[in-house]
Design a protein around this motif. Sequence first.
Motif, PDB file in Angstrom:
ATOM      1  N   ARG A 207      59.026  46.119  37.849  1.00  0.00           N
ATOM      2  CA  ARG A 207      58.543  46.434  39.185  1.00  0.00           C
ATOM      3  C   ARG A 207      57.938  45.187  39.827  1.00  0.00           C
ATOM      4  NH1 ARG A 207      53.879  50.804  39.550  1.00  0.00           N
ATOM      5  NH2 ARG A 207      52.795  49.084  38.485  1.00  0.00           N
ATOM      6  N   GLU A 208      58.312  44.943  41.049  1.00  0.00           N
ATOM      7  CA  GLU A 208      57.781  43.789  41.778  1.00  0.00           C
ATOM      8  C   GLU A 208      56.510  44.189  42.514  1.00  0.00           C
ATOM      9  OE1 GLU A 208      60.716  42.159  44.321  1.00  0.00           O
ATOM     10  OE2 GLU A 208      62.110  41.632  42.692  1.00  0.00           O
ATOM     11  N   GLU A 209      55.490  43.377  42.326  1.00  0.00           N
ATOM     12  CA  GLU A 209      54.215  43.644  42.974  1.00  0.00           C
ATOM     13  C   GLU A 209      53.734  42.396  43.717  1.00  0.00           C
ATOM     14  OE1 GLU A 209      51.439  44.919  40.076  1.00  0.00           O
ATOM     15  OE2 GLU A 209      52.323  46.903  39.823  1.00  0.00           O
ATOM     16  N   LEU A 210      53.006  42.626  44.766  1.00  0.00           N
ATOM     17  CA  LEU A 210      52.415  41.541  45.535  1.00  0.00           C
ATOM     18  C   LEU A 210      50.904  41.620  45.376  1.00  0.00           C
ATOM     19  CD1 LEU A 210      52.600  39.204  47.558  1.00  0.00           C
ATOM     20  CD2 LEU A 210      52.498  40.906  49.401  1.00  0.00           C
ATOM     21  N   ASP A 211      50.320  40.590  44.767  1.00  0.00           N
ATOM     22  CA  ASP A 211      48.875  40.538  44.575  1.00  0.00           C
ATOM     23  C   ASP A 211      48.275  39.493  45.510  1.00  0.00           C
ATOM     24  OD1 ASP A 211      48.974  42.429  42.568  1.00  0.00           O
ATOM     25  OD2 ASP A 211      49.255  40.936  40.991  1.00  0.00           O
ATOM     26  N   ILE A 212      47.213  39.866  46.153  1.00  0.00           N
ATOM     27  CA  ILE A 212      46.506  38.958  47.043  1.00  0.00           C
ATOM     28  C   ILE A 212      45.098  38.734  46.495  1.00  0.00           C
ATOM     29  CG2 ILE A 212      45.635  38.591  49.389  1.00  0.00           C
ATOM     30  CD1 ILE A 212      47.887  40.385  50.383  1.00  0.00           C
ATOM     31  N   VAL A 213      44.754  37.488  46.296  1.00  0.00           N
ATOM     32  CA  VAL A 213      43.446  37.142  45.737  1.00  0.00           C
ATOM     33  C   VAL A 213      42.649  36.352  46.774  1.00  0.00           C
ATOM     34  CG1 VAL A 213      42.228  35.925  43.894  1.00  0.00           C
ATOM     35  CG2 VAL A 213      44.411  37.079  43.408  1.00  0.00           C
ATOM     36  N   ASN A 214      41.431  36.782  47.005  1.00  0.00           N
ATOM     37  CA  ASN A 214      40.533  36.065  47.897  1.00  0.00           C
ATOM     38  C   ASN A 214      39.416  35.426  47.068  1.00  0.00           C
ATOM     39  OD1 ASN A 214      41.807  36.764  50.345  1.00  0.00           O
ATOM     40  ND2 ASN A 214      40.871  38.803  50.265  1.00  0.00           N
ATOM     41  N   VAL A 215      39.197  34.162  47.282  1.00  0.00           N
ATOM     42  CA  VAL A 215      38.123  33.456  46.582  1.00  0.00           C
ATOM     43  C   VAL A 215      37.030  33.128  47.605  1.00  0.00           C
ATOM     44  CG1 VAL A 215      37.483  31.434  45.226  1.00  0.00           C
ATOM     45  CG2 VAL A 215      39.758  32.477  44.938  1.00  0.00           C
TER      46      VAL A 215
END
Length: 381
Positions: free
Chosen positions: A351-359
């Motif tokens: 499964r393809e997932e899009l993760d967004i990380v904010n620092v």
Amino acid sequence: MAKRRRSSPDESDEDASYGPSTNPRKKRAPSRRLRPRKDTESADTELEQYSAARSSTHTAAIHRIADTSTLRSLLLNWYDGVHQRRGMPWRKPFDPSLDSDGRAQRAYEVWISEIMLQQTQVATVIPYYNKWMEKYPTIRHLAESDIETVNALWKGLGYYSRAARLLEGAKKAVEELGGRLPDNAKDMEAKIPGIGRYSAGAICSIAYNQCVPVLDGNVHRLLSRVLALHAPPKAKATLDILWSGASAMVEACDRPGDVNQALIELGSTVCKVRDPDCRSCPLAVGCRAHQRQQGTTKEKEKSQIPSNSESVTVTAHEVPDIEDLCTLCEPLPAGCLVTAYPMKTERKKAREELDIVNVVEWRHQDARDRWFLLVKRPEGG
């Protein structure tokens, strides 16, 4: 002048009104000589297809272990000679002289090892297990700890939820069960977080000498071959047959813990996914997958392929009664090798997932101090 009677298409020349034809131009019937076969590869393929088709027609009775006492004896004799080879610190023989506290301690030790071994190789687990037992020698020591300390000790094993369940289970055992793990598989599975049917069977058979089965990936593969079970591996009907086979191996047994460990060890070191070492397997004499492979090889060797033959002649085998037929197994691939068991399944596409990380970072004006905002992930999700 009398007319001649023409012969009908269904009549032979000899039945014509004026006797056999003497026409010199009459064509002879074509010769039925057999042409020599150009190669034998198609003959081999035909035999393999025949063997595969025949092997899918069998009685359901072959999926039951007929002589458990003999197989168990062979298995334990083999295990007695190999159980110390890999140096597992948690692997100890059952000691009937232990009291209830001693057996509960053994259950704790086996519990830790079983959870660590989930999806992790033995060689990787051994040093982690030793460090864990130094830090938390008893279940009470573990219950007094916290998740940050436990995770720090677990670092490198992955799947941190396993460590969290160990801590949760230890706290529950101390607070509600008198500081001991339950002494039977049913209660252990029901009352301790993270313990399923396999783990409960392993712990209770090894620590409490209870005659309960195990079925991990190694035993699943091993019994699929012993029982020649070529069916969807995760189907309930398939698992029911394999659990029944595992149960038969420990039923009314004096050493259920050793039997279960022997099955796991045999599947891990001998009956491997690829290149199983059937020659050194103690269960080869009762392994139906091995017997089928041997039978297919013999059929191929015995089949005669004359140079003037157009087809392969194979001996018909008796078809079992339709009421006794196995309706679960699916046709085997050509060749009928031991490695065809258990049945292969197509892997689902990842499964393809899009993760967004904010620092989020805060810096002092002189850039000497740097601060980062950290948010602890929720327990679920």
